[in-house]
Design a protein around this motif. Sequence first.
Motif, short mmCIF file in Angstrom:
data_model
loop_
_atom_site.label_atom_id
_atom_site.label_comp_id
_atom_site.label_asym_id
_atom_site.label_seq_id
_atom_site.Cartn_x
_atom_site.Cartn_y
_atom_site.Cartn_z
N ALA A 148 4.88 5.56 -2.09
CA ALA A 148 4.99 5.92 -3.50
C ALA A 148 5.26 7.42 -3.60
CB ALA A 148 3.70 5.57 -4.23
N PRO A 149 6.10 7.81 -4.54
CA PRO A 149 6.39 9.24 -4.66
C PRO A 149 5.14 10.01 -5.07
CG PRO A 149 7.46 7.98 -6.42
CD PRO A 149 6.81 7.00 -5.50
N CYS A 150 5.00 11.18 -4.50
CA CYS A 150 3.86 12.04 -4.84
C CYS A 150 4.09 12.64 -6.22
CB CYS A 150 3.73 13.17 -3.83
SG CYS A 150 3.44 12.63 -2.16
N GLU A 151 2.98 12.78 -6.94
CA GLU A 151 3.09 13.47 -8.22
C GLU A 151 3.10 14.95 -7.93
OE1 GLU A 151 0.71 12.30 -11.49
OE2 GLU A 151 0.59 10.24 -10.78
N VAL A 152 4.07 15.62 -8.47
CA VAL A 152 4.23 17.04 -8.22
C VAL A 152 4.25 17.75 -9.55
CG1 VAL A 152 5.76 18.81 -7.24
CG2 VAL A 152 5.56 16.58 -6.13
N VAL A 153 3.49 18.82 -9.62
CA VAL A 153 3.52 19.66 -10.81
C VAL A 153 4.31 20.90 -10.42
CG1 VAL A 153 2.14 20.98 -12.46
CG2 VAL A 153 1.29 18.81 -11.56
#
Length: 176
Positions: A148-153
């Motif tokens: 799953a794609p990482c959540e990136v801020v």
Amino acid sequence: ISKNEATAWREEAIMDLSRLTDQALTAMLSEAAGDERRSLVLLLVTLMEFDKRRLAEGTSHGSLFRYCTRVLKYSEDAAYKRIQAARKAKAFPSIIRRLALGELSLSSLNVLAPHLTSENHRRLLDQTRGKPIREIEKFVACLSPRPAPCEVVRHRPSPPAPFEPPESRHDTSDQA
């Protein structure tokens, strides 16, 4: 029967399809599908030998891909699929038999091809025998699932300064 006679017969038959009985048309359709599979197999084994001998390199086209698109008049997609299929069939000869029998389609082979290895090709080809392309795509997705794609801020850059026209700037150097 000569090639010209066969071509003329086919053209004549195509023109007269409306006169065929339903049963004759159904039989003709099955025969045409078998002919297409046999033609694909013949094309692939011929392409394999052509590639093995590197004959395209001796032409002005320089590569098998360009030869297929320029001389054989295949679209880029069709050329790529046939070259990939021929190369996989060279590595795994059972592919030819499966294509000839209709157990495997060219499209299915191209979805499977990147995943076929000497260790797994028989198992993967057996598991996907006769399956529709959508099922094979799902099957392949399960072979190598992506994380799953990482959540990136991300920091957003500051907006640019508002545009100020040159005449509205105050130049104090000319004032005395």
